[in-house]
Scaffold this active site. Structure first.
Site, PDB file in Angstrom:
ATOM      1  N   GLN A  96      36.422  82.128   2.835  1.00 38.64           N
ATOM      2  CA  GLN A  96      37.613  81.957   3.340  1.00 38.64           C
ATOM      3  C   GLN A  96      38.313  82.686   3.172  1.00 38.64           C
ATOM      4  O   GLN A  96      39.557  82.388   1.702  1.00 38.64           O
ATOM      5  CB  GLN A  96      38.745  80.084   3.098  1.00 38.64           C
ATOM      6  CG  GLN A  96      39.534  80.115   3.998  1.00 38.64           C
ATOM      7  CD  GLN A  96      40.105  78.870   4.035  1.00 38.64           C
ATOM      8  OE1 GLN A  96      39.384  77.483   3.564  1.00 38.64           O
ATOM      9  NE2 GLN A  96      41.001  78.030   4.173  1.00 38.64           N
ATOM     10  N   ASP A 145      31.712  75.692   2.229  1.00 41.90           N
ATOM     11  CA  ASP A 145      33.767  75.305   1.786  1.00 41.90           C
ATOM     12  C   ASP A 145      33.469  76.955   1.848  1.00 41.90           C
ATOM     13  O   ASP A 145      32.811  77.518   0.097  1.00 41.90           O
ATOM     14  CB  ASP A 145      34.001  74.199   1.081  1.00 41.90           C
ATOM     15  CG  ASP A 145      34.830  74.391   0.267  1.00 41.90           C
ATOM     16  OD1 ASP A 145      35.916  75.926   0.787  1.00 41.90           O
ATOM     17  OD2 ASP A 145      35.794  73.352  -0.734  1.00 41.90           O
TER      18      ASP A 145
END
Length: 241
Positions: free
Chosen positions: A101, A196
């Protein structure tokens, strides 16, 4: 007044601003919003849906339609949760799709994409759609390259913006500091992985199976509840419609 422990102390979200200069509005933890977003990037309408998980008790888990393909978890960030990192010695399945991310507040989008890209055998995609093209273009890229690739995808940014405008609440502004975070849980190779995009890599939470995946995910979340000393969690299961 009792001092906060590291587990309870909120993570300093402003630190992310320095590493993620590009920022989007956050998504609402709403299964209808996530289902609509999945369709907007290429999942055939009516094929899968996100479903609220109303609690971690067995009788509440039994209410969730099966099969469960993946789980999205929204939880509060604390110093303790930020300290959790993957075991570097663990073996990862070759078909585990993981991306970094690099865009602030895009964790909801990344979590949904992790759910979908790791279930392509069970999910029907529209040929030529954004997600279909993304998987084909990035299948041999590193997690870092996939994250960078996403930054330049205007179609995804537009789909995210549309989803962020939906829901039952007014979305926080782009510059607001958010201390809640989305992650995805998937079953790959009989192992429960937490994906994540801000961590060093996928986190292996141990063995699981198609039959026990939701229950095993709930046990993992119970550990997060203990770590954070908070019940400010939302769970949504990705199910066949």
């Amino acid at each position: 007044e009792r001092a906060q422990t590291s587990a309870e102390r909120p993570f300093d979200a402003s630190a992310r601003r320095r590493t993620m200069p590009m920022r989007w509005k956050p998504l609402e933890a709403n299964p209808e919003v996530l289902t609509s977003f999945a369709s907007s990037i290429g999942v055939k309408k009516g094929d899968v849906m996100f479903q609220d998980v109303y609690g971690l008790e067995e009788e509440l888990l039994a209410m969730v339609p099966t099969p469960v393909l993946a789980v999205v978890v929204l939880y509060p960030l604390t110093d303790a949760t930020e300290a959790i990192q993957p075991n570097s010695t663990g073996q990862k399945p070759e078909d585990l799709f993981y991306m970094k991310q690099t865009i602030g507040n895009a964790c909801g989008t990344i979590a949904v994409m992790h759910c979908l890209t790791n279930n392509t055998e069970q999910i029907r995609l529209e040929e030529g759609s954004f997600l279909d093209g993304f998987i084909k273009q990035t299948v041999n890229m590193s997690p870092e390259a996939r994250g960078t690739y996403l930054e330049a995808q205007g179609d995804l940014e537009s789909a995210h913006a549309g989803a962020a405008s939906e829901g039952d609440t007014i979305a926080p502004g782009v510059d607001e500091e958010i201390n809640l975070h989305f992650v995805a849980l998937v079953n790959k190779g009989g192992r429960l992985f937490e994906l994540d995009g801000r961590k060093a890599g996928p986190i292996d939470h141990g063995p699981t199976s198609d039959e026990t995946f939701l229950q095993d995910s709930a046990e993992m979340v119970k550990k997060l509840v203990q770590i954070t000393n908070s019940y400010n969690f939302s769970l949504m299961a990705l199910c066949k419609a």
